[in-house]
Scaffold this active site. Structure first.
Site, mmCIF file in Angstrom:
data_model
loop_
_atom_site.group_PDB
_atom_site.id
_atom_site.type_symbol
_atom_site.label_atom_id
_atom_site.label_comp_id
_atom_site.label_asym_id
_atom_site.label_seq_id
_atom_site.Cartn_x
_atom_site.Cartn_y
_atom_site.Cartn_z
ATOM 1 N N TYR A 41 0.568 -0.899 -0.449
ATOM 2 C CA TYR A 41 0.365 0.208 -0.032
ATOM 3 C C TYR A 41 0.540 1.091 -0.175
ATOM 4 C CZ TYR A 41 -3.532 3.487 1.320
ATOM 5 O OH TYR A 41 -3.654 4.404 1.361
ATOM 6 N N GLU A 123 8.326 7.861 20.813
ATOM 7 C CA GLU A 123 6.991 7.008 21.352
ATOM 8 C C GLU A 123 7.009 5.916 20.746
ATOM 9 O OE1 GLU A 123 3.697 9.486 21.196
ATOM 10 O OE2 GLU A 123 4.424 10.906 22.316
ATOM 11 N N LYS A 125 4.774 3.825 17.759
ATOM 12 C CA LYS A 125 3.462 3.780 16.855
ATOM 13 C C LYS A 125 3.341 2.457 17.331
ATOM 14 C CE LYS A 125 2.765 5.447 12.957
ATOM 15 N NZ LYS A 125 1.502 4.450 11.962
ATOM 16 N N ASP A 127 0.310 0.072 16.447
ATOM 17 C CA ASP A 127 -0.277 -0.258 15.525
ATOM 18 C C ASP A 127 -2.195 -0.777 16.017
ATOM 19 O OD1 ASP A 127 -1.389 -0.849 12.789
ATOM 20 O OD2 ASP A 127 -0.059 -3.051 12.178
ATOM 21 N N TYR A 233 -1.488 9.005 23.245
ATOM 22 C CA TYR A 233 -0.636 9.465 23.291
ATOM 23 C C TYR A 233 -0.603 11.327 22.734
ATOM 24 C CZ TYR A 233 -2.776 8.901 18.335
ATOM 25 O OH TYR A 233 -3.644 8.310 17.320
ATOM 26 N N LYS A 321 9.717 4.436 10.279
ATOM 27 C CA LYS A 321 8.953 3.020 10.205
ATOM 28 C C LYS A 321 9.344 1.661 10.404
ATOM 29 C CE LYS A 321 4.567 2.578 8.280
ATOM 30 N NZ LYS A 321 3.557 2.905 8.020
ATOM 31 N N CYS A 415 -2.302 -40.581 6.496
ATOM 32 C CA CYS A 415 -1.425 -39.577 7.582
ATOM 33 C C CYS A 415 -0.281 -40.361 6.547
ATOM 34 C CB CYS A 415 -1.171 -40.753 8.517
ATOM 35 S SG CYS A 415 -0.439 -39.825 9.997
ATOM 36 N N CYS A 418 2.681 -41.673 8.922
ATOM 37 C CA CYS A 418 2.637 -43.415 9.115
ATOM 38 C C CYS A 418 1.989 -44.415 8.705
ATOM 39 C CB CYS A 418 2.644 -43.553 10.696
ATOM 40 S SG CYS A 418 0.543 -43.580 11.066
ATOM 41 N N CYS A 433 -5.360 -39.022 12.550
ATOM 42 C CA CYS A 433 -4.749 -39.899 11.875
ATOM 43 C C CYS A 433 -4.620 -40.672 13.287
ATOM 44 C CB CYS A 433 -3.456 -39.615 12.137
ATOM 45 S SG CYS A 433 -2.424 -41.194 12.697
ATOM 46 N N CYS A 439 2.487 -43.396 15.474
ATOM 47 C CA CYS A 439 2.721 -43.090 14.810
ATOM 48 C C CYS A 439 4.032 -41.936 14.883
ATOM 49 C CB CYS A 439 1.835 -41.681 14.371
ATOM 50 S SG CYS A 439 1.586 -40.550 13.293
HETATM 51 S S1 IVH Z 1 0.234 10.959 16.690
HETATM 52 C C1 IVH Z 1 0.227 14.546 14.492
HETATM 53 N N1 IVH Z 1 1.608 9.274 18.175
HETATM 54 O O1 IVH Z 1 -0.615 6.736 13.805
HETATM 55 C C2 IVH Z 1 -0.030 13.412 15.018
HETATM 56 N N2 IVH Z 1 0.505 8.859 16.272
HETATM 57 O O2 IVH Z 1 -0.116 7.889 10.633
HETATM 58 C C3 IVH Z 1 -0.611 12.576 14.931
HETATM 59 N N3 IVH Z 1 -0.277 6.028 15.944
HETATM 60 O O3 IVH Z 1 -3.138 8.762 12.928
HETATM 61 C C4 IVH Z 1 -0.748 11.034 16.014
HETATM 62 N N4 IVH Z 1 1.058 5.856 17.453
HETATM 63 O O4 IVH Z 1 -3.191 6.607 14.575
HETATM 64 C C5 IVH Z 1 1.026 9.142 17.109
HETATM 65 N N5 IVH Z 1 2.500 8.193 19.143
HETATM 66 C C6 IVH Z 1 1.667 7.459 17.963
HETATM 67 C C7 IVH Z 1 0.538 7.291 17.813
HETATM 68 C C8 IVH Z 1 0.218 7.258 16.631
HETATM 69 C C9 IVH Z 1 -0.007 5.423 17.189
HETATM 70 C C10 IVH Z 1 -0.898 6.245 15.028
HETATM 71 C C11 IVH Z 1 -2.375 7.367 14.803
HETATM 72 C C12 IVH Z 1 -2.157 8.221 13.795
HETATM 73 C C13 IVH Z 1 -1.395 7.828 12.728
HETATM 74 C C14 IVH Z 1 -0.500 8.465 12.004
#
Ligand code: IVH
Length: 682
Positions: A41, A123, A125, A127, A233, A321, A415, A418, A433, A439
């Site tokens: 993506y 911090e 990130k 998911d 955050y 990332k 299987c 065996c 099995c 076996c």
């Molecule tokens: S700050 C302008 N802090 O990542 C700042 N986002 O790709 C935007 N996310 O929409 C948010 N951990 O859903 C921030 N420690 C973190 C984060 C974080 C995950 C996500 C969040 C945001 C997306 C941006």
């Protein structure tokens, strides 16, 4: 090709990319069911960004590069965000991160601001799914998704079901909007997926999709069943308080009951930031939540306005990332492995691919029904997911890329280990099995399970050693491990004196493993670690368990009729029992020790008690210990097998259930009477 032709081709490519991206955005954000990996993506997206930069005249307001996420769905009321919820620019390499720092410095200088020494906050990130939580006068009044960044969805009812989230905050300003990421802890995600697969539902591709799916459940009750959590955050709209720095915001949130990641750090150079990024990457697999990178933010809030926003991305923050945890690759072949209990498990042999920094060449396809439902075939392009240190799995196939003539996989009739004819019980998603004791495939898996962590935990013996010992004829079942001698091991090549002595010592140490874990290690069908524990607690010894008939076993909390039948059958099998006797002779613990046993003759002997709500002077653990000392059993859920429910302040659904089932409900004084042996009449 003339320039004009090239431009025309690029305009076509732009339209094509937008169409593709829009399709994937709907799958990802609205259906929570993506069909390509994040990396693919991102690549499409980056290509579109590049072409649009070259042809700014072709940029349209509805291009995916100009919008955030997807259109809000129609199932929830729309919520306009007072301050847009932005996205983040990505850096994938160290150079991209250092050039970001150069860019912001130059930007500030151009605006006559002396950047001086910039400080940064790092911090994880997360998911998950971005969420906005509005508190008015300290009360949670609204929870909303990000939606398209400007307008999101009102998911207040679902947000309210998240236990760990403060619903009221003390000493709060008139208005404060807390922003954060909703996520599902990895362990809960794995358990939830197992349940879905067992129930014949499609598995979620990753924790993010399951969290997103949960928060966007139309029925809040369904959301409540998933143990969602939130990492906060940031702060959005606010009235009545102000902050100088992002780190100050984080401290405020932490002090007011929000979960803020404890490893958030402040740095005064981009080198220190980079070091921290690698620190996170190294820890990624140990975390109980999925992260896909590190977010770096300029700490001083005063500079945010100066730096401003480019498109949909603030200049004052960037995401570094990680390599992605999903990837697409070609599925070369589907093979069937015999599991420990004879289940035929389909595995995908893959064209090796990097996923989350590790090369993956095999992945599980769960079971034959899941495989059929996903319609995955040899030759397909497939999406592979690796989360934490669980076995990589094939999430889906891309049928649009299927080679002609690709055949549906057929589960084996005999299987593969065996040659015994397999059976497919009607209520099972697996072919099995039935040659349980003979076996070689099952024996191998069984020994592997026996030595594993959580079972006998014999360090130094893993899959490779088990295979080798079997091959060399040193062992043919788990009991043989205890007859191994150091000289035999030392004769194997690459095994010196020290390592063979260590192995023998490790095997020896396992004789101290307590009974519940030994019971689990035995690998009886259906007996997982939790079941092993309740059975050990209920019966106290392997002999007592063997003597019990299925009806008696079924009286154990959490054990249904099928499992009771299976346990009784396994233990009455002569070969299984002979192996157990040999383990016993080798000195393994096949009964509870005196102090592990519930005392006999206590006033609560044979009684099962459930504790719920808050008792005035005791914690749940203290009350539980008192019940156990009196010979009673404490369980977590109310059923027909429950004898008493002790309900304290704000008891909820367990109390309701007790009332429905007619189980006696007692208060704190009632507990004292029970402990004193004054049982209410049945
Ligand atoms: S700050 C302008 N802090 O990542 C700042 N986002 O790709 C935007 N996310 O929409 C948010 N951990 O859903 C921030 N420690 C973190 C984060 C974080 C995950 C996500 C969040 C945001 C997306 C941006």
């Amino acid at each position: 090709m003339t320039d004009e032709d090239a431009d025309r081709d690029e305009a076509k490519r732009i339209a094509d990319l937008r169409e593709q991206l829009n399709h994937h955005i709907v799958l990802y954000h609205e259906k929570d069911d993506p069909e390509i990996s994040d990396e693919e993506y991102d690549n499409l997206y980056a290509e579109l960004q590049r072409l649009e930069a070259k042809h700014p005249e072709l940029i349209t307001g509805d291009s995916p590069t100009q919008r955030v996420g997807s259109a809000p769905s129609t199932s929830f009321a729309p919520v306009e965000h007072a301050i847009p919820m932005l996205s983040l620019a990505n850096a994938r390499t160290e150079e991209e991160l250092t050039s970001w720092e150069t860019r912001i410095r130059n930007h500030l200088i151009r605006r006559d601001v002396d950047p001086g020494q910039l400080t940064y906050v790092t911090e994880p990130k997360i998911d998950g799914l971005a969420i906005s939580l509005t508190y008015e006068n300290g009360k949670l009044v609204q929870g909303a998704t990000r939606g398209n960044g400007r307008v999101g969805e009102d998911v207040t009812a679902n947000i309210e079901t998240i236990e760990a989230l403060p619903k009221e905050i003390e000493g709060a300003p008139a208005l404060i909007e807390v922003r954060g990421e909703v996520y599902l802890p990895i362990a809960d995600f794995a358990a939830l997926n197992q349940k879905r697969v067992d129930a014949g539902l499609p598995a979620f591709a990753n924790p993010r999709n399951s969290a997103a799916g949960s928060i966007r459940q139309v029925d809040p009750k369904a959301a409540a069943e998933r143990p969602l959590a939130v990492w906060s955050y940031g702060i959005g709209a606010v009235d009545g308080i102000s902050f100088e720095s992002h780190s100050e915001e984080m401290s405020w949130l932490r002090d007011h009951g929000f979960q803020v990641n404890p490893d958030i750090a402040v740095h005064d150079s981009i080198e220190a930031v980079l070091e921290r990024c690698h620190w996170w990457l190294d820890r990624r697999d140990e975390l109980d939540f999925e992260i896909d990178g590190v977010v770096i933010k300029v700490d001083t809030i005063g500079l945010w306005n100066e730096l401003g926003v480019a498109g949909r991305e603030p200049r004052w923050a960037i995401a570094w990332k990680f390599p992605p945890t999903t990837a697409t690759t070609k599925l070369l072949d589907i093979v069937w492995n015999v599991g420990r209990t004879g289940h035929m498990v389909p595995f995908a042999m893959l064209d090796p691919v990097r996923v989350g920094g590790v090369t993956v060449s095999t992945a599980t396809l769960h079971n034959e029904e899941d495989l059929a439902r996903k319609d995955v075939r040899a030759g397909d392009e497939v999406v592979v997911l690796r989360a934490g240190d669980v076995i990589p799995q094939v999430v889906s196939a891309l049928p649009q890329k299927r080679p002609e003539g690709a055949q549906k996989p057929v589960p084996p009739k005999v299987c593969p280990a065996c040659g015994t004819d397999v059976v497919k019980p009607e209520d099972s998603v697996f072919s099995i099995c039935p040659n349980r004791a003979g076996c070689p495939g099952q024996i191998f898996q069984h020994i592997k399970h026996f030595v594993s962590r959580g079972a006998m935990d014999i360090e130094g013996i893993g899959e490779k050693q088990v295979a080798r010992f079997l091959e060399e004829g040193l062992i043919s079942d788990v009991a043989d491990l205890y007859d191994l001698r150091q000289e035999q091991l030392q004769e194997l090549d690459r095994m010196g004196e020290t390592s063979s002595a260590n192995l023998i010592a490790e095997i020896d140490k396992s004789r101290e493993v307590p009974f519940p874990r030994v019971l689990f290690a035995l690998g009886l069908i259906g007996v997982g670690s939790v079941t092993a524990e309740v059975l050990a607690d209920e019966f106290g010894s392997i002999e007592a368990l063997r003597e019990a008939d299925p009806e008696r076993i079924e009286q154990t909390e959490g054990i249904g009729p099928i499992m009771a039948q299976q346990v009784a059958e396994s233990l009455s099998d002569d070969r299984t029992w002979a192996m157990i006797e040999r383990l016993k002779a080798a000195g393994l613990k096949l009964e509870l020790s005196e102090d592990e046993r519930r005392p006999e003759g206590g006033p609560l002997e044979g009684k099962t008690v459930v504790l719920t709500g808050t008792l005035p002077d005791l914690t749940r653990d203290e009350a539980g210990a008192m019940v156990k000392r009196a010979g009673g059993k404490v369980t977590g859920s109310v059923s027909k097998k429950t004898d008493y429910v002790i309900a304290g302040e704000s008891a909820g659904s367990k109390l309701e259930k007790a009332e429905k089932l007619g189980v006696p409900v007692l208060d704190r004084e009632g507990l004292d009477r029970l402990l004193a042996g004054e049982l209410p009449a049945d």
